[in-house]
Design a protein around this motif. Structure first.
Motif, PDB file in Angstrom:
ATOM      1  N   THR A  20      -2.853  -7.495  12.479  1.00 31.20           N
ATOM      2  CA  THR A  20      -4.000  -8.128  10.701  1.00 31.20           C
ATOM      3  C   THR A  20      -3.100  -8.839   9.813  1.00 31.20           C
ATOM      4  O   THR A  20      -3.366  -8.724   9.182  1.00 31.20           O
ATOM      5  CB  THR A  20      -3.919  -6.255  10.704  1.00 31.20           C
ATOM      6  N   ARG A  40      -0.384 -12.186   4.415  1.00 27.58           N
ATOM      7  CA  ARG A  40      -0.206 -10.236   4.397  1.00 27.58           C
ATOM      8  C   ARG A  40      -0.554  -9.547   5.854  1.00 27.58           C
ATOM      9  O   ARG A  40      -1.316 -10.577   6.190  1.00 27.58           O
ATOM     10  CB  ARG A  40      -1.391 -10.261   3.474  1.00 27.58           C
ATOM     11  N   GLU A  42      -0.492  -6.023   7.176  1.00 29.12           N
ATOM     12  CA  GLU A  42      -0.831  -3.639   7.200  1.00 29.12           C
ATOM     13  C   GLU A  42       0.080  -3.858   7.398  1.00 29.12           C
ATOM     14  O   GLU A  42       0.221  -3.928   8.801  1.00 29.12           O
ATOM     15  CB  GLU A  42      -2.058  -3.567   7.598  1.00 29.12           C
ATOM     16  N   ILE A  57       0.646   3.154   2.365  1.00 28.00           N
ATOM     17  CA  ILE A  57      -0.341   2.804   3.016  1.00 28.00           C
ATOM     18  C   ILE A  57      -0.553   0.960   2.328  1.00 28.00           C
ATOM     19  O   ILE A  57      -1.455   1.025   0.790  1.00 28.00           O
ATOM     20  CB  ILE A  57      -1.574   2.801   3.566  1.00 28.00           C
ATOM     21  N   ASP A  59       0.103  -3.152   2.049  1.00 36.05           N
ATOM     22  CA  ASP A  59       0.256  -5.027   2.432  1.00 36.05           C
ATOM     23  C   ASP A  59       1.524  -5.122   2.106  1.00 36.05           C
ATOM     24  O   ASP A  59       2.368  -5.055   1.593  1.00 36.05           O
ATOM     25  CB  ASP A  59      -0.379  -5.141   1.741  1.00 36.05           C
ATOM     26  N   HIS A 108      -8.172   5.513   4.107  1.00 37.27           N
ATOM     27  CA  HIS A 108      -6.298   5.364   3.787  1.00 37.27           C
ATOM     28  C   HIS A 108      -6.370   6.889   4.370  1.00 37.27           C
ATOM     29  O   HIS A 108      -5.181   6.973   4.817  1.00 37.27           O
ATOM     30  CB  HIS A 108      -6.208   5.237   2.149  1.00 37.27           C
ATOM     31  N   TYR A 126       0.284   0.833  15.025  1.00 31.76           N
ATOM     32  CA  TYR A 126       1.149   0.231  14.382  1.00 31.76           C
ATOM     33  C   TYR A 126       2.948  -0.041  14.748  1.00 31.76           C
ATOM     34  O   TYR A 126       3.721   0.590  16.094  1.00 31.76           O
ATOM     35  CB  TYR A 126       1.402   0.802  13.257  1.00 31.76           C
TER      36      TYR A 126
END
Length: 136
Positions: A20, A40, A42, A57, A59, A108, A126
């Motif tokens: 991301t 940036r 995520e 959650i 950046d 979210h 992730y």
């Protein structure tokens, strides 16, 4: 940032979606074909607030030169953790804080609810755990 093999909440780790990374180049005031990359990526993370574990959650952001090739290089070059993550949403198991748009709120909570329920597991998609703190 440094990638660690195990989770220790005291080290303020982040799990990051490496795909991301986004950003843009901006010329420096000096000109001369110099620039910085305003990037940036995520991220999600756990923190303790008043003795309660919360899932967050948002950046991680940084200004870098040279422009990183990918998300991993962005994190490896990111060495200033003074500001931490830019939180866009937080879930404590009872209350949500963050976006006011229903679609964003649902997105979210779709990540934060199972994340908190499976503490301290890294959510699918992730990469973690990344920290600004020096290795021990």
């Amino acid at each position: 940032m440094i990638r660690e093999a195990r989770f220790l909440i005291s080290r303020k780790p982040y799990a990051v979606d490496l795909g991301t990374l986004r950003g843009s180049r901006t010329e420096t005031p000096q000109g001369r074909n110099e620039y910085y990359f305003d990037g940036r990526i995520e991220a999600v993370w756990f923190r303790r607030r008043r003795g309660v574990t919360v899932a967050c959650i948002g950046d991680l952001w940084d200004l870098q030169y040279p422009e990183p090739a990918d998300g991993r290089q962005f994190l490896e070059q990111h060495d200033d953790g003074r500001y931490g993550g830019d939180c866009a949403g937080r879930w404590d198991g009872e209350r949500y804080w963050g976006a006011q748009e229903p679609a964003v709120m649902e997105q979210h909570l779709g990540i934060l609810r199972p994340m908190l329920a499976n503490y301290p597991a890294i959510p699918p998609g992730y990469d973690g755990w990344w920290t600004f703190q020096a290795p021990r």
